[in-house]
Design a protein around this motif. Structure first.
Motif, PDB file in Angstrom:
ATOM      1  N   PHE A 116      80.998 -18.271  -7.253  1.00 45.18           N
ATOM      2  CA  PHE A 116      79.832 -18.103  -6.379  1.00 45.18           C
ATOM      3  C   PHE A 116      78.751 -17.253  -7.038  1.00 45.18           C
ATOM      4  O   PHE A 116      77.552 -17.467  -6.806  1.00 45.18           O
ATOM      5  N   GLN A 117      79.163 -16.335  -7.868  1.00 42.94           N
ATOM      6  CA  GLN A 117      78.198 -15.540  -8.617  1.00 42.94           C
ATOM      7  C   GLN A 117      77.390 -16.454  -9.547  1.00 42.94           C
ATOM      8  O   GLN A 117      76.172 -16.304  -9.702  1.00 42.94           O
ATOM      9  N   GLY A 118      78.076 -17.415 -10.150  1.00 44.18           N
ATOM     10  CA  GLY A 118      77.399 -18.376 -11.014  1.00 44.18           C
ATOM     11  C   GLY A 118      76.422 -19.245 -10.241  1.00 44.18           C
ATOM     12  O   GLY A 118      75.314 -19.521 -10.706  1.00 44.18           O
ATOM     13  N   ILE A 119      76.827 -19.692  -9.051  1.00 46.63           N
ATOM     14  CA  ILE A 119      75.942 -20.522  -8.218  1.00 46.63           C
ATOM     15  C   ILE A 119      74.683 -19.748  -7.845  1.00 46.63           C
ATOM     16  O   ILE A 119      73.565 -20.270  -7.931  1.00 46.63           O
ATOM     17  N   GLY A 120      74.839 -18.494  -7.442  1.00 50.46           N
ATOM     18  CA  GLY A 120      73.686 -17.684  -7.069  1.00 50.46           C
ATOM     19  C   GLY A 120      72.752 -17.422  -8.230  1.00 50.46           C
ATOM     20  O   GLY A 120      71.526 -17.531  -8.096  1.00 50.46           O
TER      21      GLY A 120
END
Length: 408
Positions: A116-120
């Motif tokens: 999710f950090q990558g998506i953000g």
């Protein structure tokens, strides 16, 4: 000179000229900060979670895979809803996922949080590149790219050093709490930022059809083929990122603190690349310039394969001659790719970042495989990738496909 750098100074009521540049720089720092800050802790994290290096390294490789997916989703949306909306939503996701990383109780929770950090972060970085194209053009844009890329280069220099010091004060969780704080600061700057994509320039179709613009941009061979060629070089660089701590800590037996200094030394020299390009190569023959950079990188791979195992200093020298040509090439390659595409800036930014990220993730996976001698295998990867880059660039130059700013 400074007055000529930005077109949109008047519109940035709160950030102003320098504030907008600082905002862009900070957003460009998110990826190196998200990876390099906790690199010194990777070997100890494997021990903490009771996992092996391959599983722990999924926190790196899957971060980049989903960063690439995020880029594809966010880029077209920024053409439809504006840059600010995408940065705000991506920033909120990044803050929450950074906190989740810090609170992880097992390696799998950390991996999911990193996803999710990558998506953000995908929303943050793709929109930042679109802001550059919104606000600058021509040699003006090359200058701004050089400035932002040089200053952003401080992140990979300082992040591992900061990460090593964090390990002295606390544990690996401290790195993710720091990332949450940085993303909160970025969120405040986003609120102060005034949209650079004019209402009349926004894509007016549906959300689904806005994602379809990715296909339209990808069909532009003048953009897509060189994008693949330049992105291919991220294989060896991100491969080095993935295994660097294991090389210095496990292979050469250095401490995490010493590793951070070696890593920072390479980053310090690499940040000079964009300035070197502006000073010496801005008017250099564009067709041969890329070959020169790829060729030096290939020689660095040979140096690492033959002598890199003898000393961490020789290994560092080889890595410098791999990284510096890449950073010198970056403002040239980014500007050339932007010149090939009119409109659909968000989609263009998505594809550009997506290709770099996918090849980079592939490089991380390849370098992390148990090849035997980790130094020699990394040198071989650098050499092979650089030689392939030379051959594909030569073939593209000989083709009939136009390339604005190069084939003129």
């Amino acid at each position: 000179m400074e007055q000529e750098l930005i077109k949109e100074e008047i519109t940035q009521k709160y950030l102003g000229r320098k504030g907008l540049i600082a905002f862009i720089v900070l957003m460009n720092m998110f990826i190196p900060l998200s990876t390099d800050l906790y690199l010194p802790a990777l070997p100890t994290m494997s021990e903490y979670f009771g996992s092996n290096a391959a599983v722990t390294n999924l926190t790196l490789s899957l971060f980049f895979v989903f960063y690439a997916i995020g880029i594809v989703v966010w880029g077209p949306l920024s053409d439809r809803y504006g840059r600010k909306f995408v940065i705000l939503v991506g920033g909120l996701i990044y803050i929450l996922s950074s906190m989740s990383c810090a609170l992880s109780t097992n390696v799998y929770m950390l991996i999911v949080s990193r996803v999710f950090q990558g998506i953000g972060s995908g929303g943050i970085t793709c929109a930042s590149m679109a802001i550059i194209k919104d606000s600058f053009r021509g040699k003006q844009r090359e200058t701004i790219l050089a400035i932002t890329q040089s200053v952003s280069g401080l992140a990979p220099m300082l992040a591992p050093v900061a990460g090593a010091w964090i390990l002295k004060l606390t544990d690996w969780r401290g790195s993710f709490w720091l990332l949450a704080l940085i993303s909160f600061i970025n969120l405040i700057l986003t609120i102060l930022y005034k949209e650079t994509l004019k209402e009349e320039e926004r894509y007016q179709g549906s959300i689904i059809s806005s994602w379809g613009r990715l296909i339209v941009v990808a069909k532009n061979k003048s953009f897509f083929i060189p994008a693949l060629i330049f992105a291919f070089g991220s294989i060896h660089f991100m491969g080095y990122i993935a295994v660097s701590s294991y090389v210095y800590v496990d292979f050469f037996g250095l401490s995490e603190q010493s590793y951070s200094y070696f890593f920072a030394a390479n980053a310090l020299i690499s940040i000079l690349g964009p300035a070197i390009y502006i000073r010496f190569f801005l008017n250099f023959n564009k067709k041969t310039f890329a070959v020169l950079c790829f060729g030096i990188a290939a020689l660095s791979g040979v140096l690492i394969m033959t002598l890199g195992t003898l000393s961490p200093f020789i290994f560092l020298l080889g890595i410098i001659f791999m990284s510096l040509p890449g950073s010198i090439l970056r403002p040239f390659s980014t500007n050339i790719l932007m010149e090939q595409q009119t409109g659909d800036t968000g989609s263009m930014s998505s594809i550009l970042n997506f290709t770099f990220t996918i090849f980079g993730s592939l490089g991380m996976a390849i370098a992390s495989l148990p090849w035997g001698n980790i130094v020699i295998s990394l040198g071989a990867i650098i050499t092979i990738v650089s030689l392939v880059s030379i051959l594909t660039w030569y073939a593209f130059m000989k083709s009939k496909i136009p390339c604005a700013g190069v084939k003129e």
